[in-house]
Design a protein around this motif. Structure first.
Motif, PDB file in Angstrom:
ATOM      1  N   MET A  25      -2.526  11.555 -46.022  1.00 36.75           N
ATOM      2  CA  MET A  25      -3.884  11.662 -45.176  1.00 36.75           C
ATOM      3  C   MET A  25      -3.658  10.718 -44.116  1.00 36.75           C
ATOM      4  O   MET A  25      -3.429   9.467 -44.240  1.00 36.75           O
ATOM      5  CB  MET A  25      -5.155  11.602 -45.596  1.00 36.75           C
ATOM      6  N   THR A  26      -3.912  11.199 -42.568  1.00 35.11           N
ATOM      7  CA  THR A  26      -3.940  10.481 -41.719  1.00 35.11           C
ATOM      8  C   THR A  26      -5.064  11.125 -40.573  1.00 35.11           C
ATOM      9  O   THR A  26      -5.522  12.249 -41.002  1.00 35.11           O
ATOM     10  CB  THR A  26      -2.623  10.466 -40.802  1.00 35.11           C
ATOM     11  N   GLY A  27      -5.321  10.384 -39.641  1.00 35.30           N
ATOM     12  CA  GLY A  27      -6.416  10.829 -38.854  1.00 35.30           C
ATOM     13  C   GLY A  27      -5.833  11.313 -37.591  1.00 35.30           C
ATOM     14  O   GLY A  27      -4.570  11.175 -37.130  1.00 35.30           O
ATOM     15  N   THR A  28      -6.512  12.172 -36.635  1.00 31.25           N
ATOM     16  CA  THR A  28      -5.811  12.792 -35.539  1.00 31.25           C
ATOM     17  C   THR A  28      -5.622  11.562 -34.523  1.00 31.25           C
ATOM     18  O   THR A  28      -4.829  11.771 -33.585  1.00 31.25           O
ATOM     19  CB  THR A  28      -6.649  13.835 -34.962  1.00 31.25           C
ATOM     20  N   GLY A  29      -6.192  10.585 -34.721  1.00 34.70           N
ATOM     21  CA  GLY A  29      -6.048   9.506 -33.727  1.00 34.70           C
ATOM     22  C   GLY A  29      -4.947   8.613 -33.965  1.00 34.70           C
ATOM     23  O   GLY A  29      -4.670   7.846 -33.425  1.00 34.70           O
ATOM     24  N   VAL A  60       1.554   6.313 -37.712  1.00 32.97           N
ATOM     25  CA  VAL A  60       2.237   6.766 -38.983  1.00 32.97           C
ATOM     26  C   VAL A  60       2.119   8.182 -39.326  1.00 32.97           C
ATOM     27  O   VAL A  60       2.510   8.689 -40.313  1.00 32.97           O
ATOM     28  CB  VAL A  60       1.676   5.990 -40.332  1.00 32.97           C
ATOM     29  N   ARG A  61       1.453   9.046 -38.413  1.00 35.14           N
ATOM     30  CA  ARG A  61       1.250  10.262 -38.776  1.00 35.14           C
ATOM     31  C   ARG A  61       2.471  11.173 -39.151  1.00 35.14           C
ATOM     32  O   ARG A  61       2.559  11.741 -40.030  1.00 35.14           O
ATOM     33  CB  ARG A  61       0.593  10.952 -37.662  1.00 35.14           C
ATOM     34  N   GLN A  62       3.552  10.790 -38.374  1.00 42.44           N
ATOM     35  CA  GLN A  62       5.158  11.731 -38.619  1.00 42.44           C
ATOM     36  C   GLN A  62       5.366  11.234 -40.000  1.00 42.44           C
ATOM     37  O   GLN A  62       6.061  11.822 -40.598  1.00 42.44           O
ATOM     38  CB  GLN A  62       6.070  11.391 -37.610  1.00 42.44           C
ATOM     39  N   VAL A  63       5.332   9.844 -40.321  1.00 39.88           N
ATOM     40  CA  VAL A  63       5.828   9.283 -41.588  1.00 39.88           C
ATOM     41  C   VAL A  63       4.953  10.148 -42.549  1.00 39.88           C
ATOM     42  O   VAL A  63       5.840  10.419 -43.506  1.00 39.88           O
ATOM     43  CB  VAL A  63       5.624   7.784 -41.584  1.00 39.88           C
ATOM     44  N   ALA A  64       3.729  10.318 -42.418  1.00 35.93           N
ATOM     45  CA  ALA A  64       3.017  11.026 -43.460  1.00 35.93           C
ATOM     46  C   ALA A  64       3.571  12.412 -43.505  1.00 35.93           C
ATOM     47  O   ALA A  64       3.711  12.929 -44.723  1.00 35.93           O
ATOM     48  CB  ALA A  64       1.568  10.923 -43.338  1.00 35.93           C
ATOM     49  N   ILE A  65       3.715  12.859 -42.557  1.00 38.82           N
ATOM     50  CA  ILE A  65       4.253  14.398 -42.470  1.00 38.82           C
ATOM     51  C   ILE A  65       5.579  14.700 -43.257  1.00 38.82           C
ATOM     52  O   ILE A  65       5.942  15.502 -44.194  1.00 38.82           O
ATOM     53  CB  ILE A  65       4.148  15.023 -41.067  1.00 38.82           C
ATOM     54  N   ASP A  66       6.426  13.667 -42.986  1.00 38.73           N
ATOM     55  CA  ASP A  66       7.868  13.720 -43.438  1.00 38.73           C
ATOM     56  C   ASP A  66       7.765  13.470 -44.897  1.00 38.73           C
ATOM     57  O   ASP A  66       8.517  13.884 -45.665  1.00 38.73           O
ATOM     58  CB  ASP A  66       8.678  12.578 -42.836  1.00 38.73           C
ATOM     59  N   GLN A 117      -5.216  15.982 -42.112  1.00 39.83           N
ATOM     60  CA  GLN A 117      -5.694  15.224 -40.916  1.00 39.83           C
ATOM     61  C   GLN A 117      -7.248  15.295 -40.865  1.00 39.83           C
ATOM     62  O   GLN A 117      -7.784  16.405 -40.988  1.00 39.83           O
ATOM     63  CB  GLN A 117      -4.996  15.594 -39.716  1.00 39.83           C
ATOM     64  N   ARG A 118      -7.619  14.230 -40.396  1.00 45.34           N
ATOM     65  CA  ARG A 118      -9.045  14.206 -40.317  1.00 45.34           C
ATOM     66  C   ARG A 118      -9.653  13.728 -38.803  1.00 45.34           C
ATOM     67  O   ARG A 118      -8.902  12.651 -38.636  1.00 45.34           O
ATOM     68  CB  ARG A 118      -9.936  13.334 -41.408  1.00 45.34           C
ATOM     69  N   PRO A 119     -10.399  14.360 -38.032  1.00 50.25           N
ATOM     70  CA  PRO A 119     -10.631  13.752 -36.819  1.00 50.25           C
ATOM     71  C   PRO A 119     -11.249  12.457 -36.666  1.00 50.25           C
ATOM     72  O   PRO A 119     -11.156  11.816 -35.624  1.00 50.25           O
ATOM     73  CB  PRO A 119     -11.623  14.967 -36.165  1.00 50.25           C
ATOM     74  N   TRP A 120     -12.017  11.890 -37.672  1.00 52.28           N
ATOM     75  CA  TRP A 120     -12.497  10.658 -37.749  1.00 52.28           C
ATOM     76  C   TRP A 120     -11.635   9.785 -38.300  1.00 52.28           C
ATOM     77  O   TRP A 120     -11.877   8.383 -38.254  1.00 52.28           O
ATOM     78  CB  TRP A 120     -13.588  10.659 -38.571  1.00 52.28           C
ATOM     79  N   GLY A 121     -10.288  10.082 -38.670  1.00 57.80           N
ATOM     80  CA  GLY A 121      -9.374   8.968 -39.258  1.00 57.80           C
ATOM     81  C   GLY A 121      -8.398   8.508 -38.059  1.00 57.80           C
ATOM     82  O   GLY A 121      -8.086   8.986 -37.206  1.00 57.80           O
ATOM     83  N   GLY A 122      -8.366   7.076 -38.429  1.00 58.64           N
ATOM     84  CA  GLY A 122      -7.217   6.378 -37.439  1.00 58.64           C
ATOM     85  C   GLY A 122      -6.130   6.014 -38.287  1.00 58.64           C
ATOM     86  O   GLY A 122      -5.458   6.857 -39.155  1.00 58.64           O
ATOM     87  N   HIS A 123      -5.661   4.704 -38.486  1.00 55.26           N
ATOM     88  CA  HIS A 123      -4.459   4.248 -38.967  1.00 55.26           C
ATOM     89  C   HIS A 123      -4.749   4.042 -40.735  1.00 55.26           C
ATOM     90  O   HIS A 123      -3.745   4.167 -41.252  1.00 55.26           O
ATOM     91  CB  HIS A 123      -4.061   3.052 -38.131  1.00 55.26           C
ATOM     92  N   LEU A 124      -5.917   3.717 -40.980  1.00 58.88           N
ATOM     93  CA  LEU A 124      -6.413   3.428 -42.226  1.00 58.88           C
ATOM     94  C   LEU A 124      -7.517   4.230 -42.752  1.00 58.88           C
ATOM     95  O   LEU A 124      -8.692   3.586 -42.823  1.00 58.88           O
ATOM     96  CB  LEU A 124      -6.617   2.273 -42.575  1.00 58.88           C
ATOM     97  N   PRO A 125      -7.538   5.493 -43.062  1.00 58.77           N
ATOM     98  CA  PRO A 125      -8.619   6.175 -43.188  1.00 58.77           C
ATOM     99  C   PRO A 125      -9.378   5.871 -44.341  1.00 58.77           C
ATOM    100  O   PRO A 125     -10.645   6.027 -44.603  1.00 58.77           O
ATOM    101  CB  PRO A 125      -8.221   7.761 -43.339  1.00 58.77           C
ATOM    102  N   SER A 126      -8.625   5.593 -45.246  1.00 60.65           N
ATOM    103  CA  SER A 126      -9.376   5.217 -46.674  1.00 60.65           C
ATOM    104  C   SER A 126     -10.240   3.918 -46.466  1.00 60.65           C
ATOM    105  O   SER A 126     -11.083   3.510 -47.388  1.00 60.65           O
ATOM    106  CB  SER A 126      -8.114   4.736 -47.830  1.00 60.65           C
TER     107      SER A 126
END
Length: 55
Positions: free
Chosen positions: A1-5, A9-15, A27-36
């Motif tokens: 999971m990543t945030g849209t912001g 690491v978004r591409q790493v998570a997708i890969d 993806q969550r619009p409220w998320g950044g680098h560490l949504p957890s």
């Protein structure tokens, strides 16, 4: 999971979702680098829902 912001690491998570067969990327619009850390309760709910749907 990543945030849209998250532009780091978004591409790493997708890969990573291309490797194990039972994964997905969320993806969550409220998320950044560490949504957890940003929204632990919402992250926990997402994880619980995913795990309960897994065989």
């Amino acid at each position: 999971m990543t945030g849209t912001g998250d532009t780091v690491v978004r591409q790493v998570a997708i890969d990573l979702t291309n490797r194990p067969s039972d994964t997905r990327h969320v993806q969550r619009p409220w998320g950044g680098h560490l949504p957890s850390l940003e929204r632990p309760a919402e992250t926990a709910t997402l994880l619980k829902n995913f795990l309960s749907a897994s065989p």
